[in-house]
Enzyme design. Structure first.
Site, PDB file in Angstrom:
ATOM      1  CB  SER A 149      -0.961   0.011   1.189  1.00  0.00           C
ATOM      2  OG  SER A 149      -2.054  -0.842   0.938  1.00  0.00           O
ATOM      3  CE  LYS A 188      -4.546   2.048  -0.543  1.00  0.00           C
ATOM      4  NZ  LYS A 188      -3.964   0.705  -0.417  1.00  0.00           N
ATOM      5  CB  SER A 231      -4.423   1.467   3.859  1.00  0.00           C
ATOM      6  OG  SER A 231      -3.523   1.074   2.845  1.00  0.00           O
TER       7      SER A 231
END
Length: 434
Positions: free
Chosen positions: A145, A148, A202
């Protein structure tokens, strides 16, 4: 016997000439900061050395790998990491030739960093762009993640935070084991709320919505993310999903993450979102009530001067982390990949590296984070009027950290001339005497 002595003499003479040509060329290749020039020169030197019976000397052009301090982590069954793309030594030296290593790179005379479980990491100064240290800074690894952040770097400044948008069923077409912030089909949210859901909780569902809004479709949003990575100089980064959920061919590196993080922290809105500890997701009548989300980055709560960052985890990537903090007027960012959560969580490993890095001298550096557009994906030499002009370019001091493509050309010109002299000597020595 006489013939043997003659051949030995010829090889010895050739070795002297080869060394005379190759040594300054290798030095100039290293001075350019481009691994492509060094690799080309080293390869040519290897061919000549082999012809002279001295094969192997070219291997000295790249420094020996220094092992990174490594902490034994938890033994957890997980799928093997996919084979990384072929190493491109030009791109691995972006930011400085010392960064082209699978091992540890440190400023001279400093204490070794703390042992952690991460397979690669990097610490850099957010303000100056100087790289303070790293372990395998350009090594490929799945991002999870922390990818991102690339989505944020691509679209944060392009999407109106006050605009209200509607979530479609297609936005929620994500794997069941994805991390989600809890968006609902038909729900209406401000784009600012989606960014908070992405960075605090997230949410892979928020990632899909933002990629679709920015690109017109999720697939086009991912393509724009890859274009953004290339513009930043993050050539070890390739996105397949907007969220960082594992996908075939999806990679990044600790160096690339630092480039991306620096671009994010340059944005005031990102700094505000990343430092937010909690936020509310609005009610979606008649079924869904308002609920609170919390920032998963524990650095914010337990590290003085923390500025924020991003956590990540998948079975394939393991724990990944980006964290930034400020102390004594310095703003540092740490990135790490492939960590285990025991005996230290990812953010704790990042905090340990930050503590160590804040103790380094302010002038400490092993490389730098390139500016957007500074480093081309491949060297593109631009010929000058004469070889003399090219040599002058080599001797002239470089302005800032920009890439000097002309120096690459100069090395090539000198290498060609010098190696031509060597091969001419070889032909002359091989010519039978009358």
């Amino acid at each position: 016997m006489a013939s043997t002595r003659m051949n030995r003499g010829r090889r010895a003479a050739l070795a002297v000439v080869t060394a005379a040509v190759a040594t300054p060329l290798l030095a100039m290749s290293a001075a350019t900061g481009t691994a492509a020039a060094a690799a080309t020169t080293a390869a040519a030197t290897a061919e000549v050395a082999e012809a002279a019976g001295t094969a192997g000397e070219a291997g000295e052009a790249r420094a020996a790998v220094i092992s990174c301090p490594r902490m034994t982590g938890a033994t957890v069954p997980h799928p093997p990491k996919p084979s990384p793309p072929h190493a491109n030594h030009y791109q691995r030296a972006i930011g400085g030739s010392r960064l082209d290593t699978a091992g540890l790179v440190l400023p001279a005379g400093v204490a070794r960093p703390p042992a952690i479980t991460a397979t690669s990491w990097l610490v850099a100064d957010l303000s100056t762009g100087e790289v303070l240290a790293g372990c395998g800074p350009h090594e490929y690894s799945p991002p999870a993640s922390v990818q991102k952040l690339l989505l944020a770097a691509t679209y944060l400044a392009k999407l109106d935070p006050h605009r209200v948008v509607t979530v479609t069923p297609g936005d929620l077409d994500i794997p069941a084991d994805s991390s989600m912030v809890g968006l609902v089909p038909g729900g209406r949210y401000r784009i600012e709320t989606l960014w908070l859901g992405l960075l605090l909780q997230s949410g892979n569902d928020a990632a899909n919505v933002l990629a679709r809004l920015g690109g017109g479709s999720v697939a086009d949003g991912v393509r724009a993310m890859n274009s953004e990575a290339a513009w930043l100089g993050a050539y070890q980064t390739h996105a397949v999903t907007p969220s960082g959920y594992d996908g075939a061919g999806q990679f990044t590196s600790a160096y690339d993450l630092a480039l991306i993080a620096r671009a994010c922290f340059a944005d005031e809105a990102f700094r505000r979102y990343a430092a937010t500890r909690s936020a509310f997701m609005p009610a979606q009548p008649p079924k869904h009530k308002r609920f609170e989300i919390q920032n998963q980055n524990q650095l914010l709560y337990d590290y003085p001067g923390a500025l924020g960052g991003k956590t990540g985890f998948t079975d394939l990537a393991r724990h990944t982390y980006v964290g930034a903090a400020q102390r004594g007027g310095r703003r540092l960012v740490v990135t790490l990949l492939g960590a285990e959560s025991w005996p230290q969580a990812g953010w704790q490993q990042g905090a340990a590296l930050l503590d160590w890095a804040f103790g380094l001298p302010t002038k400490a550096s092993v490389g730098h984070l390139v500016n957007p557009g500074e480093a081309p994906a491949t060297p593109v030499p631009k010929p000058s009027a004469s070889s003399a002009g090219l040599v002058a370019e080599i001797d002239a001091p470089a302005a800032g950290h920009g890439w000097k493509t002309s120096t690459v050309v100069a090395v090539g010109v000198l290498a060609t001339s010098g190696l031509g002299l060597v091969f001419g000597l070889v032909r002359r020595m091989r010519r039978p005497r009358p």
